[in-house]
Design a protein around this motif. Structure first.
Motif, mmCIF file in Angstrom:
data_model
loop_
_atom_site.group_PDB
_atom_site.id
_atom_site.type_symbol
_atom_site.label_atom_id
_atom_site.label_comp_id
_atom_site.label_asym_id
_atom_site.label_seq_id
_atom_site.Cartn_x
_atom_site.Cartn_y
_atom_site.Cartn_z
ATOM 1 N N LYS A 1 0.827 -1.230 0.000
ATOM 2 C CA LYS A 1 0.000 0.000 0.000
ATOM 3 C C LYS A 1 0.853 1.268 0.000
ATOM 4 C CE LYS A 1 -4.182 -1.929 0.699
ATOM 5 N NZ LYS A 1 -5.360 -1.709 -0.130
ATOM 6 N N LYS A 2 2.118 1.136 -0.337
ATOM 7 C CA LYS A 2 3.039 2.274 -0.246
ATOM 8 C C LYS A 2 2.550 3.497 -1.042
ATOM 9 C CE LYS A 2 7.914 3.615 -0.737
ATOM 10 N NZ LYS A 2 7.600 4.994 -1.143
ATOM 11 N N GLN A 3 2.061 3.252 -2.244
ATOM 12 C CA GLN A 3 1.626 4.361 -3.100
ATOM 13 C C GLN A 3 0.515 5.176 -2.435
ATOM 14 O OE1 GLN A 3 0.830 2.907 -7.060
ATOM 15 N NE2 GLN A 3 0.681 4.968 -7.896
ATOM 16 N N GLN A 4 -0.473 4.460 -1.892
ATOM 17 C CA GLN A 4 -1.596 5.126 -1.212
ATOM 18 C C GLN A 4 -1.097 5.883 0.033
ATOM 19 O OE1 GLN A 4 -5.554 4.432 -1.320
ATOM 20 N NE2 GLN A 4 -5.248 6.373 -0.249
ATOM 21 N N LEU A 5 -0.201 5.250 0.783
ATOM 22 C CA LEU A 5 0.328 5.881 2.005
ATOM 23 C C LEU A 5 1.144 7.126 1.666
ATOM 24 C CD1 LEU A 5 1.268 2.580 3.872
ATOM 25 C CD2 LEU A 5 -0.407 4.255 4.704
ATOM 26 N N ASP A 6 1.930 7.055 0.594
ATOM 27 C CA ASP A 6 2.706 8.225 0.144
ATOM 28 C C ASP A 6 1.766 9.383 -0.205
ATOM 29 O OD1 ASP A 6 4.963 6.693 0.437
ATOM 30 O OD2 ASP A 6 5.416 6.509 -1.707
ATOM 31 N N ALA A 7 0.691 9.039 -0.942
ATOM 32 C CA ALA A 7 -0.279 10.065 -1.362
ATOM 33 C C ALA A 7 -0.967 10.676 -0.132
ATOM 34 C CB ALA A 7 -1.316 9.457 -2.303
ATOM 35 N N ASN A 8 -1.296 9.825 0.849
ATOM 36 C CA ASN A 8 -1.953 10.308 2.073
ATOM 37 C C ASN A 8 -1.056 11.271 2.846
ATOM 38 O OD1 ASN A 8 -4.103 8.677 1.448
ATOM 39 N ND2 ASN A 8 -3.772 7.192 3.080
#
Length: 309
Positions: A170-177
């Motif tokens: 989920k790194k991409q989502q966490l980065d965006a958050n």
């Protein structure tokens, strides 16, 4: 063995149901107090749910864990708290969690230099001694760290990093958050600075010594507080001092809190022109979502403004 396990599960489920707490069987991110839940939920948004341990209306200064709370902490993927000086009730449970499954904000290397010295000041001698045997005696630093936008940013970064370790997919989502959180924080910080500018020189008293980070960050002018620990009533000397300053019209406002509405505030303000306001340092009633932390800061700014202006 299987039977034993299922009995244990049933017992746990029963404990959860009877406690009246609302949370899922698989707790994901568990924050000790609501404002930390605001920061965590912004970062975990769309990745995993965030829950708060302390019920609305309770105070971290005198809370005690129920068996269901201990179960929540044990099953959490990540626990976010300030540290034993603020949440003494969590010390034992947190000690049993591995380091990769908790964020203890007060000990973070980026946060340590930002900590403000805490409570005791020269006017507190009249009740300092009552404080001595007090197990949640506020130590060297002010631990209401969630009221600092800078510390909130550092906490968000560490929560992000821990969650990336736990759910790398989920790194991409966490980065965006995280990017969204930082962007929102920068904008809100600027807006609040502009909003509070007209009241920066106005004196006021707060009920308990919680707001130092927010006040320093936004250049407000507190004259003092009634008490350091909200569980301990202010002494006579302290009240006389506050009363004198009110009579001399140095203060525009006195702030109570939703959790603490002591009669002592009303009594001290009686017969003076001072206004009464309420500050909510825990953001009770604000829903946990991607924007709840910036909403919390804005709500607090509006609470200051409505009484001071």
């Amino acid at each position: 063995m299987i039977q034993k396990k299922s009995v244990k599960r049933m017992f746990l489920a029963a404990a959860i149901l009877t406690s009246g707490a609302v949370f899922s069987a698989q707790a994901d991110v568990v924050a000790s107090v609501r404002p930390l839940g605001f920061i965590a939920s912004a970062i975990a948004d769309g990745v995993m749910p965030t829950e708060v341990l302390l019920p609305d209306g309770a105070s971290p200064h005198d809370f005690a864990l129920r068996p269901s709370d201990i179960a929540r902490l044990r099953s959490a993927d990540l626990v976010v708290w300030v540290g034993p000086e603020m949440e003494a009730f969590m010390t034992k449970s947190a000690a049993q969690l591995p380091p990769n499954r908790q964020v203890e904000i007060a000990t973070l290397p980026a946060v340590k230099p930002l900590l403000m010295k805490g409570g005791e000041d020269e006017h507190d001698h009249d009740h300092a001694h009552e404080n001595d045997g007090d197990e949640h005696h506020h130590g060297e630093y002010n631990m209401h760290v969630w009221l600092s936008p800078e510390i909130a940013r550092e906490a968000a970064i560490v929560i992000h990093d821990k969650l990336v370790e736990l759910v790398p997919q989920k790194k991409q989502q966490l980065d965006a958050n995280l990017a969204r959180f930082e962007d929102g924080l920068t904008k809100t910080d600027k807006n609040i600075g502009t909003m509070l500018q007209p009241v920066q020189g106005k004196g006021y008293f707060v009920f308990h010594d919680a707001y130092g980070y927010f006040e320093k960050h936004f250049g407000l002018s507190p004259l003092g507080h009634f008490t350091i620990n909200p569980e301990i009533q202010p002494g006579a000397q302290r009240l006389h001092l506050i009363r004198t300053q009110l009579v001399e019209q140095k203060a525009t406002c006195i702030f109570a809190e939703p959790q603490f509405r002591p009669a002592v505030i009303t009594a001290v303000a009686q017969g003076t022109k001072v206004r009464m306001g309420t500050l909510d340092p825990l953001g009770s009633g604000i829903e946990l979502d991607a924007d709840s932390y910036v909403n919390f800061l804005s709500q607090l700014a509006n609470q200051y403004l409505s009484c001071l202006k």
